[in-house]
Scaffold this motif. Sequence first.
Motif, PDB file in Angstrom:
ATOM      1  N   SER A   1      57.817  54.203 105.111  1.00  0.00           N
ATOM      2  CA  SER A   1      57.999  55.655 105.266  1.00  0.00           C
ATOM      3  C   SER A   1      56.957  56.201 106.239  1.00  0.00           C
ATOM      4  O   SER A   1      55.965  56.822 105.814  1.00  0.00           O
ATOM      5  CB  SER A   1      57.864  56.354 103.905  1.00  0.00           C
ATOM      6  OG  SER A   1      58.781  55.843 102.966  1.00  0.00           O
TER       7      SER A   1
ATOM      8  N   ASP B   1      59.620  56.048  97.927  1.00  0.00           N
ATOM      9  CA  ASP B   1      61.033  55.867  98.289  1.00  0.00           C
ATOM     10  C   ASP B   1      61.920  56.877  97.563  1.00  0.00           C
ATOM     11  O   ASP B   1      62.881  57.405  98.137  1.00  0.00           O
ATOM     12  CB  ASP B   1      61.489  54.450  97.924  1.00  0.00           C
ATOM     13  CG  ASP B   1      60.934  53.390  98.865  1.00  0.00           C
ATOM     14  OD1 ASP B   1      60.463  53.758  99.962  1.00  0.00           O
ATOM     15  OD2 ASP B   1      60.961  52.205  98.503  1.00  0.00           O
TER      16      ASP B   1
ATOM     17  N   ARG C   1      60.071  61.013  98.142  1.00  0.00           N
ATOM     18  CA  ARG C   1      59.832  61.449  99.518  1.00  0.00           C
ATOM     19  C   ARG C   1      58.717  62.501  99.623  1.00  0.00           C
ATOM     20  O   ARG C   1      58.920  63.598 100.144  1.00  0.00           O
ATOM     21  CB  ARG C   1      61.125  62.003 100.135  1.00  0.00           C
ATOM     22  CG  ARG C   1      62.246  60.982 100.232  1.00  0.00           C
ATOM     23  CD  ARG C   1      61.845  59.845 101.148  1.00  0.00           C
ATOM     24  NE  ARG C   1      62.867  58.807 101.239  1.00  0.00           N
ATOM     25  CZ  ARG C   1      62.705  57.660 101.887  1.00  0.00           C
ATOM     26  NH1 ARG C   1      61.563  57.415 102.495  1.00  0.00           N
ATOM     27  NH2 ARG C   1      63.667  56.759 101.921  1.00  0.00           N
TER      28      ARG C   1
ATOM     29  N   CYS D   1      55.343  59.705 105.907  1.00  0.00           N
ATOM     30  CA  CYS D   1      54.495  60.002 104.750  1.00  0.00           C
ATOM     31  C   CYS D   1      53.036  59.729 105.107  1.00  0.00           C
ATOM     32  O   CYS D   1      52.705  58.681 105.652  1.00  0.00           O
ATOM     33  CB  CYS D   1      54.917  59.142 103.553  1.00  0.00           C
ATOM     34  SG  CYS D   1      53.969  59.465 102.050  1.00  0.00           S
TER      35      CYS D   1
END
Length: 224
Positions: free
Chosen positions: A78, A49, A52, A81
């Motif tokens: 995310s 978080d 990134r 990712c």
Amino acid sequence: MSDPDAVRILLVDDQALIRVGFRMMLDAEPGFAVVGEAADGAQAVADVDRLRPDVVLMDVRMPGMDGIAATAEIVRRSPSCRVLVLTTFDLDEYAFGAIRAGAAGFLLKDAERVELISAIRAVHAGEATLTPRVTRRMLELMTEMQESPARPDLDALTEREQDVLAAIARGLTNSEIASELFLSESTVKTHVGRVLTKLPARDRVHAVLIAHGLATPEAGGGDR
């Protein structure tokens, strides 16, 4: 001066010496930047978080939140990712657990340096990678489940798309599929995208698992 186009990597392992070893290896590789380290799954989720990263190298066995649970949470929070799971434990439960959690790849920690570098580049490019033993085991399970009633209906796929899916299941890259099926690589990419959309699946590995009843489709489709 840092490279703004470098692949941003987060290292996750409860052993500090392991993290140091990976950092030294990756920092020496052009186009890579290690942006952080985490010692457990919960810290990894928080660091994703905050930092990134593009790719997370994820251990499996860690105190508190393990790597499988952390992978699932990272993928949920995310989606861009990519998680590459690394472990010393060559067991089906870890490999399939990682894939079901949304990992883009699974490798053993004793993989050769060139194999690790190639895997990071592959997952960052949107491909999926598995250690050869895991790929073989997946194919064995698929063969065992050919007649399974849980196997989804693939009639939505054209004959050519089914050919492409079968080639993906064998671990072929887009260029290898193009050569085998006498297609351009751009055409193969189009077919792969259609397969992912129709199943629907988040990536190539997930598509193969869905096709053979080893995973469920994405709700509303996956990321392309």
